[in-house]
Design a protein around this motif. Structure first.
Motif, PDB file in Angstrom:
ATOM      1  N   VAL A  21       0.866  -1.173   0.000  1.00  0.00           N
ATOM      2  CA  VAL A  21       0.000   0.000   0.000  1.00  0.00           C
ATOM      3  C   VAL A  21       0.906   1.228   0.000  1.00  0.00           C
ATOM      4  O   VAL A  21       1.775   1.383   0.854  1.00  0.00           O
ATOM      5  CB  VAL A  21      -0.966   0.011   1.208  1.00  0.00           C
ATOM      6  CG1 VAL A  21      -0.227  -0.129   2.529  1.00  0.00           C
ATOM      7  CG2 VAL A  21      -1.801   1.280   1.224  1.00  0.00           C
ATOM      8  N   HIS A  22       0.716   2.079  -1.016  1.00  0.00           N
ATOM      9  CA  HIS A  22       1.568   3.254  -1.166  1.00  0.00           C
ATOM     10  C   HIS A  22       0.927   4.453  -0.476  1.00  0.00           C
ATOM     11  O   HIS A  22      -0.229   4.802  -0.759  1.00  0.00           O
ATOM     12  CB  HIS A  22       1.776   3.570  -2.652  1.00  0.00           C
ATOM     13  CG  HIS A  22       2.577   2.534  -3.376  1.00  0.00           C
ATOM     14  ND1 HIS A  22       3.928   2.357  -3.168  1.00  0.00           N
ATOM     15  CD2 HIS A  22       2.210   1.616  -4.306  1.00  0.00           C
ATOM     16  CE1 HIS A  22       4.371   1.377  -3.949  1.00  0.00           C
ATOM     17  NE2 HIS A  22       3.346   0.906  -4.648  1.00  0.00           N
ATOM     18  N   THR A  62      -6.870   3.340  -5.758  1.00  0.00           N
ATOM     19  CA  THR A  62      -5.744   2.460  -5.462  1.00  0.00           C
ATOM     20  C   THR A  62      -4.528   3.189  -4.912  1.00  0.00           C
ATOM     21  O   THR A  62      -3.796   2.636  -4.093  1.00  0.00           O
ATOM     22  CB  THR A  62      -5.330   1.704  -6.730  1.00  0.00           C
ATOM     23  OG1 THR A  62      -5.103   2.651  -7.789  1.00  0.00           O
ATOM     24  CG2 THR A  62      -6.411   0.717  -7.164  1.00  0.00           C
ATOM     25  N   VAL A  63      -4.279   4.432  -5.355  1.00  0.00           N
ATOM     26  CA  VAL A  63      -3.060   5.133  -4.945  1.00  0.00           C
ATOM     27  C   VAL A  63      -3.223   6.621  -5.238  1.00  0.00           C
ATOM     28  O   VAL A  63      -4.010   7.015  -6.107  1.00  0.00           O
ATOM     29  CB  VAL A  63      -1.819   4.570  -5.692  1.00  0.00           C
ATOM     30  CG1 VAL A  63      -1.933   4.815  -7.190  1.00  0.00           C
ATOM     31  CG2 VAL A  63      -0.519   5.120  -5.136  1.00  0.00           C
ATOM     32  N   ALA A  64      -2.486   7.447  -4.500  1.00  0.00           N
ATOM     33  CA  ALA A  64      -2.472   8.887  -4.747  1.00  0.00           C
ATOM     34  C   ALA A  64      -1.128   9.436  -4.312  1.00  0.00           C
ATOM     35  O   ALA A  64      -0.491   8.905  -3.395  1.00  0.00           O
ATOM     36  CB  ALA A  64      -3.604   9.592  -3.999  1.00  0.00           C
ATOM     37  N   LYS A  65      -0.697  10.521  -4.985  1.00  0.00           N
ATOM     38  CA  LYS A  65       0.584  11.122  -4.618  1.00  0.00           C
ATOM     39  C   LYS A  65       0.546  12.625  -4.868  1.00  0.00           C
ATOM     40  O   LYS A  65       0.045  13.093  -5.887  1.00  0.00           O
ATOM     41  CB  LYS A  65       1.724  10.500  -5.427  1.00  0.00           C
ATOM     42  CG  LYS A  65       3.110  10.952  -4.942  1.00  0.00           C
ATOM     43  CD  LYS A  65       4.235  10.189  -5.609  1.00  0.00           C
ATOM     44  CE  LYS A  65       5.578  10.595  -4.997  1.00  0.00           C
ATOM     45  NZ  LYS A  65       6.710   9.842  -5.566  1.00  0.00           N
ATOM     46  N   PHE A  66       1.102  13.398  -3.910  1.00  0.00           N
ATOM     47  CA  PHE A  66       1.246  14.837  -4.063  1.00  0.00           C
ATOM     48  C   PHE A  66       2.317  15.142  -5.112  1.00  0.00           C
ATOM     49  O   PHE A  66       3.320  14.420  -5.225  1.00  0.00           O
ATOM     50  CB  PHE A  66       1.688  15.479  -2.746  1.00  0.00           C
ATOM     51  CG  PHE A  66       0.613  15.588  -1.700  1.00  0.00           C
ATOM     52  CD1 PHE A  66      -0.348  16.579  -1.769  1.00  0.00           C
ATOM     53  CD2 PHE A  66       0.581  14.705  -0.629  1.00  0.00           C
ATOM     54  CE1 PHE A  66      -1.328  16.693  -0.799  1.00  0.00           C
ATOM     55  CE2 PHE A  66      -0.387  14.805   0.357  1.00  0.00           C
ATOM     56  CZ  PHE A  66      -1.352  15.806   0.265  1.00  0.00           C
ATOM     57  N   SER A  67       2.116  16.224  -5.848  1.00  0.00           N
ATOM     58  CA  SER A  67       3.188  16.738  -6.687  1.00  0.00           C
ATOM     59  C   SER A  67       4.250  17.368  -5.786  1.00  0.00           C
ATOM     60  O   SER A  67       3.951  17.782  -4.657  1.00  0.00           O
ATOM     61  CB  SER A  67       2.642  17.793  -7.657  1.00  0.00           C
ATOM     62  OG  SER A  67       2.166  18.933  -6.944  1.00  0.00           O
ATOM     63  N   GLY A 236      10.115 -12.331   6.556  1.00  0.00           N
ATOM     64  CA  GLY A 236       8.960 -12.447   5.667  1.00  0.00           C
ATOM     65  C   GLY A 236       9.120 -11.516   4.491  1.00  0.00           C
ATOM     66  O   GLY A 236      10.099 -10.763   4.389  1.00  0.00           O
ATOM     67  N   SER A 237       8.162 -11.549   3.584  1.00  0.00           N
ATOM     68  CA  SER A 237       8.204 -10.665   2.416  1.00  0.00           C
ATOM     69  C   SER A 237       8.302  -9.206   2.847  1.00  0.00           C
ATOM     70  O   SER A 237       7.654  -8.781   3.809  1.00  0.00           O
ATOM     71  CB  SER A 237       6.946 -10.853   1.569  1.00  0.00           C
ATOM     72  OG  SER A 237       6.878 -12.166   1.049  1.00  0.00           O
ATOM     73  N   ILE A 238       9.128  -8.449   2.132  1.00  0.00           N
ATOM     74  CA  ILE A 238       9.241  -7.012   2.384  1.00  0.00           C
ATOM     75  C   ILE A 238       8.337  -6.318   1.374  1.00  0.00           C
ATOM     76  O   ILE A 238       8.476  -6.511   0.165  1.00  0.00           O
ATOM     77  CB  ILE A 238      10.686  -6.519   2.241  1.00  0.00           C
ATOM     78  CG1 ILE A 238      11.618  -7.338   3.140  1.00  0.00           C
ATOM     79  CG2 ILE A 238      10.777  -5.044   2.607  1.00  0.00           C
ATOM     80  CD1 ILE A 238      13.090  -7.026   2.945  1.00  0.00           C
ATOM     81  N   TYR A 239       7.395  -5.492   1.880  1.00  0.00           N
ATOM     82  CA  TYR A 239       6.406  -4.889   1.005  1.00  0.00           C
ATOM     83  C   TYR A 239       6.695  -3.425   0.666  1.00  0.00           C
ATOM     84  O   TYR A 239       6.260  -2.946  -0.389  1.00  0.00           O
ATOM     85  CB  TYR A 239       5.007  -4.998   1.640  1.00  0.00           C
ATOM     86  CG  TYR A 239       4.486  -6.408   1.638  1.00  0.00           C
ATOM     87  CD1 TYR A 239       4.068  -7.005   0.462  1.00  0.00           C
ATOM     88  CD2 TYR A 239       4.434  -7.155   2.814  1.00  0.00           C
ATOM     89  CE1 TYR A 239       3.604  -8.307   0.445  1.00  0.00           C
ATOM     90  CE2 TYR A 239       3.974  -8.465   2.813  1.00  0.00           C
ATOM     91  CZ  TYR A 239       3.562  -9.033   1.622  1.00  0.00           C
ATOM     92  OH  TYR A 239       3.115 -10.326   1.607  1.00  0.00           O
ATOM     93  N   ALA A 240       7.386  -2.718   1.536  1.00  0.00           N
ATOM     94  CA  ALA A 240       7.534  -1.277   1.302  1.00  0.00           C
ATOM     95  C   ALA A 240       8.868  -0.780   1.817  1.00  0.00           C
ATOM     96  O   ALA A 240       9.432  -1.329   2.771  1.00  0.00           O
ATOM     97  CB  ALA A 240       6.399  -0.510   1.979  1.00  0.00           C
ATOM     98  N   VAL A 241       9.353   0.292   1.185  1.00  0.00           N
ATOM     99  CA  VAL A 241      10.590   0.939   1.603  1.00  0.00           C
ATOM    100  C   VAL A 241      10.424   2.444   1.474  1.00  0.00           C
ATOM    101  O   VAL A 241       9.744   2.930   0.564  1.00  0.00           O
ATOM    102  CB  VAL A 241      11.792   0.444   0.759  1.00  0.00           C
ATOM    103  CG1 VAL A 241      11.617   0.787  -0.716  1.00  0.00           C
ATOM    104  CG2 VAL A 241      13.101   1.011   1.297  1.00  0.00           C
TER     105      VAL A 241
END
Length: 584
Positions: A21-22, A62-67, A236-241
């Motif tokens: 999840v971003h 699903t996702v959103a990001k600021f400029s 375990g699986s790494i999902y985010a960085v």
């Protein structure tokens, strides 16, 4: 008569198991942005007044990001639509809308000039696209992948570079502008879940299901090395960085229910934060973000864990609903309780949708009615099984008897000892029930459009009045504060008010809703507030029945429930948002 919004409580991020999840920050303010249902949530971490909800999408977001400028947000949905809109003003005016790929958008990145947007995700012909934010002019091609692309990142300074990561176990490196394929990096042996450029543009890091953290040169994409050792790696699986603002540390979130902080130079772990005290899968960590003041990690449950630089447990946990809110009530201490659809419960054991909530005789004890044919008494920790799912319920005045209307169209009494009695004097076509506030009387609505009131003596009921003004099945009933009036709302959005004791119609002018009435609350004996599936809230007056105040589009998808303590009104919706209003 008016309602003025005073606060807003937003839902948690939408999280899917096995998928990153971003969540992204606003570089100008202490805000984050994320997807939740069909809404995009801008959430102030330090200052709740900075919180707002964008509801321009018609599909699941699903996702959103600021400029980088902070003036715009780019958001995507499951249908491949990208909307770019104003992030500064409350109206969130739409700047542009495109459909760059045919499947769900998985991630979005802006270039440092706030002019170009990179989107990736699922698709048929392609899995990503780079375009100008105002005209969708193509500024490159995103190729080199054979499966869904999970993440992307654009270098924050010139010369421009970009990277993407995919379920095909590759990271693809691009140079621009225009952006062109340079090489596919095949150092991972499992799904690559996330990739991020450092704020200074010197490096980028990728993480995956193979538990590897790999660091690369930001200019040429060459491998520098692996961060961590077999002893310090995630299990375990790494999902985010995410990178620290000074580009010297990274934070990783994993399915092993931990968050780790790493030193980039030494490649050693600095701290491990364990999330949760049990082995619940809801504590799996699926996303993170690192701002100037905060480190945040997101659990599978949607909880946002605020981490400190010192402690090895979360400093604070932000909890809220992830699904449609279906019931609400305010107790005598002015505490709001809300129930939702199919979420892990937070107060009692159970895993079924909450249909209704009721207050005990003392105005504090909470009773929860759920879809699994159960009523649960929160304070006592006990449950009672019913012959159907409770839809509406309340305590008969002056007694410990709970009355409930069921999904089977029956009405039952639930005694304090747990005994359940079907009320056979009431026809088995009931749709809802309400209790009189000052005497042993109940009102029952039916699917033949009628409303009956009954006096209650012990476990026996006797019919008093019959009212037949509605034209559709009754969906909601509400007594006024003193019990002088009873309002009945129906499936057509019409509300009729009757005088108790005589059953005479007081007004039939409250007919402006266009869909089923989901809830009604009285403010004394003169004003009433109603909510509906049509997304609107209306304020009505007995003295001037032909006049009303309308609050339009309060909740995307419909207003499910409404509660009041006499001074303020709380609405809850399909969008998972809770809004409070002051009545004047």
């Amino acid at each position: 008569m008016s309602l003025k919004q005073s606060s807003e409580f937003v839902p948690a991020p939408s999280v899917n198991r096995g998928q990153v999840v971003h969540i992204y920050p606003d570089s100008k303010h202490e805000r984050i942005v994320y997807a939740s249902g069909k809404s995009i949530i801008i959430r102030g971490i330090k200052d709740p007044s900075l919180t707002s909800v964008y509801q321009g999408h018609i599909y699941q977001t699903t996702v959103a990001k600021f400029s980088p400028s902070g003036y715009y947000v780019a958001s995507g949905d499951i249908n491949g639509n990208v909307r770019i809109w104003d992030a500064v003003n409350e109206e969130h005016i739409l700047k542009s809308e495109f459909r760059p790929i045919s499947g769900a958008i998985r991630d979005i990145s802006w270039d440092p000039d706030s002019q170009r947007v990179l989107v990736v995700g699922e698709g048929k012909e392609k899995f990503g696209h780079v375009f100008t934010f105002d005209s969708e002019n193509s500024v490159g091609t995103i190729d080199g992948h054979s499966k869904v692309v999970n993440g992307c990142s654009m270098r924050t300074k010139r010369p421009f570079r970009a990277v993407t990561c995919s379920d095909d176990m590759t990271v693809v490196f691009f140079q621009g502008t225009p952006y062109k394929y340079v090489k596919a990096i095949r150092d991972h042996s499992g799904f690559v879940n996330d990739v991020k450029y450092s704020p200074d543009g010197s490096y980028f890091v990728s993480v995956g299901s193979d538990q590897k953290i790999l660091m690369y040169d930001g200019l040429n994409g060459d491998l520098i090395g692996q961060i961590g050792t077999p002893q310090t790696n995630h299990k375990g699986s790494i999902y985010a960085v995410s990178w620290s603002p000074d580009s010297k540390k990274i934070m990783t979130s994993s399915g092993d229910k931990t968050v780790k902080i790493w030193d980039v130079e030494t490649k050693d772990v600095l701290k491990t934060v364990k999330i949760g005290n049990d082995n619940s899968p809801m504590n799996m960590q699926m996303g993170n973000v690192w701002t100037e003041d905060y480190m945040l990690s997101v659990s599978l449950s949607g909880d946002i864990n605020i981490l400190s630089k010192e402690a090895e447990v979360p400093e604070k946990i932000l909890q809220s609903h992830q699904k449609s809110i279906t019931a609400s009530v305010i107790d005598s201490d002015d505490l709001l309780y809300t129930g939702s659809m199919y979420e892990e419960p937070r107060v009692i054991e159970g895993s079924s949708q909450v249909n209704c909530l009721a207050l005990g005789r003392n105005g504090k004890d909470i009773v929860i009615g759920t879809m699994d044919d159960t009523v649960s008494f929160m304070k006592e920790g006990r449950k009672v099984k019913l012959p159907g799912a409770p839809k509406h319920m309340g305590y008969v005045y002056g007694s410990d008897t709970l009355v409930a209307s069921l999904s089977t169209n029956k009405v039952v009494f639930v005694e304090s000892n747990g005994e359940v009695k079907e009320i056979r004097e009431i026809p088995e076509t009931a749709t809802c029930v309400a209790v009189h506030p000052s005497k042993a009387e109940i009102a029952v609505g039916f699917n033949d459009n009628s409303v009956n009131t009954y006096s209650v003596v012990g476990n026996e009921v006797k019919i008093k009045e019959k009212m037949n003004s509605n034209r559709r099945a009754i969906t909601s009933l509400s007594y006024s504060e003193s019990g002088k009036y009873i309002a009945s709302g129906d499936g057509a959005g019409k509300i009729y008010v009757f005088e108790t004791g005589s059953g005479e119609l007081v007004t039939g002018h409250w007919v402006y809703h266009t869909a089923a009435i989901n809830g009604m609350v009285w403010m004394g004996d003169e004003h009433m507030v109603s909510c509906s599936l049509d997304t609107n809230v209306y304020v009505w007056s007995i003295k001037t029945p032909s006049q009303h105040t309308a609050l339009m589009n309060i909740h995307s998808g419909g207003v499910n429930c409404i509660a009041s303590n006499g001074q303020k009104v709380v609405t809850c919706g399909v969008d998972g948002v809770i809004k409070t209003f002051l009545f004047s």
